[in-house]
Design a protein around this motif. Structure first.
Motif, PDB file in Angstrom:
ATOM      1  N   VAL A   1       1.079  -1.034   0.121  1.00  0.00           N
ATOM      2  CA  VAL A   1       0.238  -0.073   0.050  1.00  0.00           C
ATOM      3  C   VAL A   1       0.652   1.159  -0.026  1.00  0.00           C
ATOM      4  O   VAL A   1       0.792   2.274  -0.832  1.00  0.00           O
ATOM      5  N   VAL A   2       1.940   1.177   1.138  1.00  0.00           N
ATOM      6  CA  VAL A   2       2.735   2.444   1.083  1.00  0.00           C
ATOM      7  C   VAL A   2       3.653   2.713  -0.359  1.00  0.00           C
ATOM      8  O   VAL A   2       3.648   3.727  -0.803  1.00  0.00           O
ATOM      9  N   GLY A   3       4.316   1.666  -0.982  1.00  0.00           N
ATOM     10  CA  GLY A   3       4.912   1.665  -2.116  1.00  0.00           C
ATOM     11  C   GLY A   3       4.096   2.042  -3.417  1.00  0.00           C
ATOM     12  O   GLY A   3       4.561   2.675  -4.072  1.00  0.00           O
ATOM     13  N   CYS A   4       2.934   1.516  -3.338  1.00  0.00           N
ATOM     14  CA  CYS A   4       2.097   1.933  -4.506  1.00  0.00           C
ATOM     15  C   CYS A   4       1.673   3.409  -4.362  1.00  0.00           C
ATOM     16  O   CYS A   4       1.654   3.822  -5.418  1.00  0.00           O
ATOM     17  N   ILE A   5       1.298   3.706  -3.447  1.00  0.00           N
ATOM     18  CA  ILE A   5       0.818   5.102  -3.193  1.00  0.00           C
ATOM     19  C   ILE A   5       2.055   6.170  -3.518  1.00  0.00           C
ATOM     20  O   ILE A   5       1.993   7.060  -4.108  1.00  0.00           O
ATOM     21  N   ALA A   6       3.320   5.862  -2.882  1.00  0.00           N
ATOM     22  CA  ALA A   6       4.543   6.653  -3.225  1.00  0.00           C
ATOM     23  C   ALA A   6       4.971   6.456  -4.600  1.00  0.00           C
ATOM     24  O   ALA A   6       5.480   7.375  -5.195  1.00  0.00           O
ATOM     25  N   GLY A   7       4.704   5.267  -5.170  1.00  0.00           N
ATOM     26  CA  GLY A   7       5.170   5.010  -6.619  1.00  0.00           C
ATOM     27  C   GLY A   7       4.283   6.073  -7.459  1.00  0.00           C
ATOM     28  O   GLY A   7       4.764   6.747  -8.580  1.00  0.00           O
ATOM     29  N   ILE A   8       3.021   6.035  -7.306  1.00  0.00           N
ATOM     30  CA  ILE A   8       2.153   6.790  -8.247  1.00  0.00           C
ATOM     31  C   ILE A   8       2.400   8.458  -7.948  1.00  0.00           C
ATOM     32  O   ILE A   8       2.647   8.955  -8.767  1.00  0.00           O
ATOM     33  N   LEU A   9       2.419   8.809  -6.742  1.00  0.00           N
ATOM     34  CA  LEU A   9       2.996  10.164  -6.236  1.00  0.00           C
ATOM     35  C   LEU A   9       4.267  10.573  -6.941  1.00  0.00           C
ATOM     36  O   LEU A   9       4.486  11.738  -7.457  1.00  0.00           O
ATOM     37  N   ALA A  10       5.157   9.628  -6.809  1.00  0.00           N
ATOM     38  CA  ALA A  10       6.587   9.910  -7.267  1.00  0.00           C
ATOM     39  C   ALA A  10       7.000   9.659  -8.869  1.00  0.00           C
ATOM     40  O   ALA A  10       7.784   9.927  -9.463  1.00  0.00           O
ATOM     41  N   HIS A  11       5.739   9.126  -9.548  1.00  0.00           N
ATOM     42  CA  HIS A  11       5.798   8.869 -11.006  1.00  0.00           C
ATOM     43  C   HIS A  11       6.963   7.840 -11.184  1.00  0.00           C
ATOM     44  O   HIS A  11       7.716   7.967 -12.366  1.00  0.00           O
ATOM     45  N   SER A  12       7.094   6.822 -10.338  1.00  0.00           N
ATOM     46  CA  SER A  12       8.428   5.814 -10.523  1.00  0.00           C
ATOM     47  C   SER A  12       7.769   4.656 -10.972  1.00  0.00           C
ATOM     48  O   SER A  12       7.138   4.069 -10.187  1.00  0.00           O
ATOM     49  N   THR A  13       8.349   4.379 -11.878  1.00  0.00           N
ATOM     50  CA  THR A  13       7.910   2.763 -12.460  1.00  0.00           C
ATOM     51  C   THR A  13       8.684   1.768 -11.559  1.00  0.00           C
ATOM     52  O   THR A  13       8.164   0.730 -11.100  1.00  0.00           O
ATOM     53  N   ALA A  14      10.197   2.154 -10.957  1.00  0.00           N
ATOM     54  CA  ALA A  14      10.616   1.305 -10.097  1.00  0.00           C
ATOM     55  C   ALA A  14      10.037   0.882  -8.851  1.00  0.00           C
ATOM     56  O   ALA A  14       9.871   0.017  -8.232  1.00  0.00           O
ATOM     57  N   LEU A  15       9.346   2.016  -8.267  1.00  0.00           N
ATOM     58  CA  LEU A  15       8.675   2.014  -7.070  1.00  0.00           C
ATOM     59  C   LEU A  15       7.582   1.072  -7.031  1.00  0.00           C
ATOM     60  O   LEU A  15       7.011   0.477  -6.282  1.00  0.00           O
ATOM     61  N   ILE A  16       6.865   1.461  -8.485  1.00  0.00           N
ATOM     62  CA  ILE A  16       5.411   0.683  -8.469  1.00  0.00           C
ATOM     63  C   ILE A  16       5.622  -0.677  -8.461  1.00  0.00           C
ATOM     64  O   ILE A  16       5.363  -1.663  -8.097  1.00  0.00           O
ATOM     65  N   ALA A  17       6.824  -0.972  -9.447  1.00  0.00           N
ATOM     66  CA  ALA A  17       7.105  -2.554  -9.723  1.00  0.00           C
ATOM     67  C   ALA A  17       7.525  -3.113  -8.264  1.00  0.00           C
ATOM     68  O   ALA A  17       7.207  -4.188  -8.132  1.00  0.00           O
ATOM     69  N   ASP A  18       8.207  -2.414  -7.574  1.00  0.00           N
ATOM     70  CA  ASP A  18       8.791  -2.726  -6.051  1.00  0.00           C
ATOM     71  C   ASP A  18       7.400  -3.210  -5.451  1.00  0.00           C
ATOM     72  O   ASP A  18       7.267  -4.018  -4.681  1.00  0.00           O
ATOM     73  N   SER A  19       6.359  -2.297  -5.453  1.00  0.00           N
ATOM     74  CA  SER A  19       4.996  -2.451  -4.766  1.00  0.00           C
ATOM     75  C   SER A  19       4.158  -3.661  -5.200  1.00  0.00           C
ATOM     76  O   SER A  19       3.941  -4.351  -4.230  1.00  0.00           O
ATOM     77  N   LEU A  20       4.235  -3.694  -6.367  1.00  0.00           N
ATOM     78  CA  LEU A  20       3.429  -4.904  -6.955  1.00  0.00           C
ATOM     79  C   LEU A  20       4.339  -6.258  -6.518  1.00  0.00           C
ATOM     80  O   LEU A  20       3.595  -7.138  -6.303  1.00  0.00           O
ATOM     81  N   ASP A  21       5.492  -5.787  -6.564  1.00  0.00           N
ATOM     82  CA  ASP A  21       6.285  -7.358  -6.136  1.00  0.00           C
ATOM     83  C   ASP A  21       5.919  -7.892  -4.672  1.00  0.00           C
ATOM     84  O   ASP A  21       5.672  -8.836  -4.303  1.00  0.00           O
ATOM     85  N   MET A  22       5.828  -6.633  -3.873  1.00  0.00           N
ATOM     86  CA  MET A  22       5.292  -6.776  -2.390  1.00  0.00           C
ATOM     87  C   MET A  22       3.914  -7.318  -2.464  1.00  0.00           C
ATOM     88  O   MET A  22       3.743  -8.405  -1.428  1.00  0.00           O
ATOM     89  N   PHE A  23       3.155  -6.993  -3.288  1.00  0.00           N
ATOM     90  CA  PHE A  23       1.793  -7.437  -3.487  1.00  0.00           C
ATOM     91  C   PHE A  23       1.830  -9.129  -3.700  1.00  0.00           C
ATOM     92  O   PHE A  23       1.080  -9.678  -3.308  1.00  0.00           O
ATOM     93  N   ALA A  24       2.652  -9.248  -4.568  1.00  0.00           N
ATOM     94  CA  ALA A  24       2.630 -10.912  -5.086  1.00  0.00           C
ATOM     95  C   ALA A  24       3.337 -11.730  -4.217  1.00  0.00           C
ATOM     96  O   ALA A  24       2.706 -12.499  -3.771  1.00  0.00           O
ATOM     97  N   ASP A  25       4.432 -11.005  -3.406  1.00  0.00           N
ATOM     98  CA  ASP A  25       4.882 -11.679  -2.194  1.00  0.00           C
ATOM     99  C   ASP A  25       3.799 -11.879  -1.098  1.00  0.00           C
ATOM    100  O   ASP A  25       3.740 -12.871  -0.394  1.00  0.00           O
ATOM    101  N   ALA A  26       3.041 -10.999  -0.802  1.00  0.00           N
ATOM    102  CA  ALA A  26       2.059 -10.972   0.314  1.00  0.00           C
ATOM    103  C   ALA A  26       0.975 -12.048  -0.055  1.00  0.00           C
ATOM    104  O   ALA A  26       0.454 -13.062   0.537  1.00  0.00           O
TER     105      ALA A  26
END
Length: 196
Positions: free
Chosen positions: A31-56
């Motif tokens: 949740v934190v990474g996805c929101i931050a990735g969208i606000l920061a316009h960062s593909t890497a952060l969004i990718a990292d957050s989706l990886d966290m979702f997959a791991d969850a």
């Protein structure tokens, strides 16, 4: 109850406790990474957050498999691998879209959130260390958490390079790299599940 039965129940309880903690950590960081990735316009952060979702999701499947038959554990590991590969494909689509239409990633957000995720995932690795030679569902959790640590470090490095070079390319390269890493992790665990 026999000593063997007591040992197995203790092992199952330890696995459940570890997986519940990891599920909470990864769900929160998604949740934190996805929101931050969208606000920061960062593909890497969004990718990292989706990886966290997959791991969850992997931890949830592994939690379901604790104490179940070997077939159920294999099936949980197989589903985990397929989910990882599917989410990696979504990351690749985001990388391609941002490469074509452009982006302006915020390096400080990237580095800060990725560092927080690195702390969370390092703790996850510490918790999983005693289970890493266990059954396939726990080996899957170990593999994916290792990948998370590598992904977090790559986002931190990408954030530094975005700032230093004033370029969005390091963010896109990190997003692409995370997607490939996640695909490789998914393939590894599917192979592992098939050989058991």
């Amino acid at each position: 109850m026999s000593d063997c039965g007591c040992h197995m129940e203790a092992k199952n309880a330890a696995e459940r406790k570890t997986l519940r903690i990891l599920l909470i950590i990864n769900g929160t960081m998604f949740v934190v990474g996805c929101i931050a990735g969208i606000l920061a316009h960062s593909t890497a952060l969004i990718a990292d957050s989706l990886d966290m979702f997959a791991d969850a999701s992997v931890y949830m499947l592994s939690l379901y498999a604790v104490g179940k038959s070997a077939h159920s554990k294999n099936r949980a590991a197989m589903l985990s691998g397929i989910l990882q590969i599917t989410l990696a494909a979504m990351i690749l689509i985001d990388v391609i879209q941002k490469f074509i239409w452009g982006s302006a990633p915020e390096s400080h957000w990237m580095m800060g959130i990725a560092f927080l995720a690195l702390i969370a995932n390092s703790y996850g690795l510490y918790l999983l260390a005693k289970h890493r030679q266990g059954e396939v569902h726990m080996r899957a959790s170990w593999i994916f958490t290792q990948n998370d640590v590598i992904a977090n470090i790559s986002v931190i490095l990408a954030g530094f390079l975005v700032s230093w070079l004033s370029s969005r390319i390091p963010d896109l390269v990190a997003g692409f790299g995370i997607a490939i890493l996640v695909i490789w992790g998914g393939i590894r665990i599917i192979r592992d599940a098939r050989t058991v």
